[in-house]
Design a protein around this motif. Structure first.
Motif, short mmCIF file in Angstrom:
data_model
loop_
_atom_site.label_atom_id
_atom_site.label_comp_id
_atom_site.label_asym_id
_atom_site.label_seq_id
_atom_site.Cartn_x
_atom_site.Cartn_y
_atom_site.Cartn_z
N VAL A 248 0.92 -1.19 -0.10
CA VAL A 248 -0.03 0.12 -0.04
C VAL A 248 0.74 1.21 -0.06
O VAL A 248 0.53 2.29 -0.66
N ARG A 249 2.07 1.10 0.58
CA ARG A 249 2.96 2.36 0.48
C ARG A 249 3.14 2.53 -0.80
O ARG A 249 3.39 3.65 -1.40
N VAL A 250 3.21 1.57 -1.89
CA VAL A 250 3.88 1.79 -3.21
C VAL A 250 2.64 2.61 -3.85
O VAL A 250 2.70 3.53 -4.76
N LYS B 15 -6.82 5.31 -5.13
CA LYS B 15 -6.30 4.39 -4.32
C LYS B 15 -6.98 3.08 -3.74
O LYS B 15 -6.68 1.95 -3.88
N ILE B 16 -8.13 3.60 -3.54
CA ILE B 16 -9.00 2.25 -3.30
C ILE B 16 -9.10 1.53 -4.34
O ILE B 16 -9.31 0.38 -4.15
N TYR B 17 -9.51 2.24 -5.60
CA TYR B 17 -9.75 1.13 -6.67
C TYR B 17 -8.50 0.26 -7.06
O TYR B 17 -8.58 -0.90 -7.33
N LEU C 90 -5.24 -4.93 -6.82
CA LEU C 90 -4.48 -5.87 -6.33
C LEU C 90 -4.75 -6.96 -5.36
O LEU C 90 -4.12 -8.09 -5.19
N ASN C 91 -5.86 -6.62 -4.63
CA ASN C 91 -6.42 -7.81 -3.86
C ASN C 91 -7.79 -8.55 -4.18
O ASN C 91 -8.47 -8.81 -3.20
N ARG C 92 -7.99 -8.51 -5.44
CA ARG C 92 -9.26 -9.16 -5.95
C ARG C 92 -10.59 -8.64 -5.31
O ARG C 92 -11.49 -9.54 -5.24
N LEU C 93 -10.71 -7.33 -5.09
CA LEU C 93 -11.92 -6.97 -4.34
C LEU C 93 -12.62 -5.98 -5.49
O LEU C 93 -12.19 -4.99 -5.88
#
Length: 389
Positions: free
Chosen positions: A30-32, A67-69, A74-77
């Protein structure tokens, strides 16, 4: 609870509470996301709301929603409702958004209204990877996936499905008309209420037949003779399961084999992959910025013209050839049993004899080369095979 690792008391107060940043490790992805999004010029990329209005209720900054998108990707949500829940309970998202919790409608509208801008962000990420020399190997794997559209299978028509639907309507109309004839001959056998319902059903079938005829006229104007009523661009496609299929799209992706990053993608409504090798390989070549590229694909991509286009563009392709010959089943040799020797432009037969070129002919746009085995072959006195290119 002796001899167990115990957790902290939830009601225990601390003099110096831990800050939110302490819950996210320094190597957390998430820092990236945070650094990458903060370095983007969202206004130049075309995001709505990058410049706030002077009046009205303050809105969420596009960077927060982006950022949410990206976190969801990345987490398949994929669900906006799930992303809304995660912003309220997920420490990584709480850190990423600064405790902001947009509702699902805001998240969904952001994706819907900024599709072109999000694609530009993907290109910016590919450029970043190029600058970091991530694609140094210049090898990509190309494959397609069938994505279901919102169009129901009953709302999709092909020539065969339309003909079958018309036959069903005609069969039902004939059955109802036969029952009306019976009512005329034997009035006591069929009630008046039944007769009126039969007439309504026949009228409905006439409307259905009229609608099907209109669909048939519309189908003749399309190149693939398909019509989808809900999603006009969706097409009926076969899937891996026997006797199954979906109405949807064929999504093509080119993935870097070293880091498994998607470098190029495209959406088509063709149900097969035979025409997709060259376009996807060239998109991938432009994306990673390499003059020489190696593209891997499965048998479904094998097409001589597509392979030649890739070769002319400096792209090496590794695609297995489909096994279409029935010679093995008939107890004969097939092309795989003959070894080509390019230096002498001839083949070596299974018995080790030379098979030299005799003549060439053109059939259906393909050049067929016939070869003859020289000498007395221990397995077969004369072996003919066709080499297509």
């Amino acid at each position: 609870m002796k001899r167990f690792i115990e957790g902290e008391d939830r009601s225990q107060s601390t003099l110096l509470p831990e800050c939110l940043d302490d819950y996210v490790a320094d190597d957390n992805p998430v820092r990236v996301i945070e650094v990458f999004v903060n370095e983007l010029d969202l206004g130049e990329l075309g995001f709505d709301g990058a410049e706030p209005q002077a009046t009205g209720r303050p809105a969420y900054h596009p960077a927060t929603l982006l950022k949410i998108y990206l976190y969801g990707y990345l987490n398949r949500l994929q669900s906006s409702r799930r992303l809304e829940r995660e912003t309220q309970r997920n420490l990584e998202l709480i850190w990423l958004t600064g405790r902001l919790t947009p509702d699902f409608k805001t998240i969904a509208d952001f994706r819907k209204d900024n599709g072109a801008a999000i694609r530009r962000v993907c290109r910016e990420f590919i450029v970043l990877c190029r600058n970091l020399n991530v694609f140094s190997e210049a090898i990509v794997a190309i494959d397609g996936s069938k994505f279901k559209a919102v169009n129901n299978r009953d709302k999709n028509f092909t020539d065969r499905k339309l003909q079958a639907r018309m036959e069903q309507v005609e069969e039902s109309a004939g059955r109802y008309l036969a029952e009306l004839d019976r009512a005329d001959r034997e009035p006591a056998a069929v009630g008046e209420g039944r007769v009126s319902r039969l007439k309504e059903k026949i009228a409905n079938l006439k409307q259905q037949m009229k609608h099907l005829n209109q669909i048939g006229e519309q189908m003749q104007t399309t190149t693939d003779h398909q019509v989808s009523l809900t999603d006009p661009d969706a097409r009926s496609m076969a899937t891996s399961g026997r006797g199954t299929g979906i109405v949807g799209y064929n999504v093509q992706t080119a993935v870097d084999t070293q880091h498994h990053l998607i470098v190029a993608h495209d959406v088509t409504n063709r149900g097969h992959d035979r025409q997709q090798l060259s376009p996807m390989a060239q998109q991938a070549s432009q994306a990673i910025g390499h003059e020489r590229l190696t593209a891997l694909a499965d048998r479904g991509y094998f097409n001589g013209e597509q392979i030649r286009e890739c070769e002319q563009s400096g792209i090496a392709t590794l695609v297995p050839k489909p096994l279409t010959s029935n010679s093995k089943a008939a107890g004969l040799f097939d092309k795989r049993d003959f070894v080509y020797i390019p230096e002498r432009n001839e083949y070596r037969c299974p018995a080790g004899e030379r098979a030299v070129w005799r003549y060439a002919s053109v059939e259906n746009g393909l050049t067929l080369h016939k070869v003859l085995v020289l000498g007395l072959c221990a397995m077969q006195t004369e072996s003919a095979m066709h080499h297509r290119h």
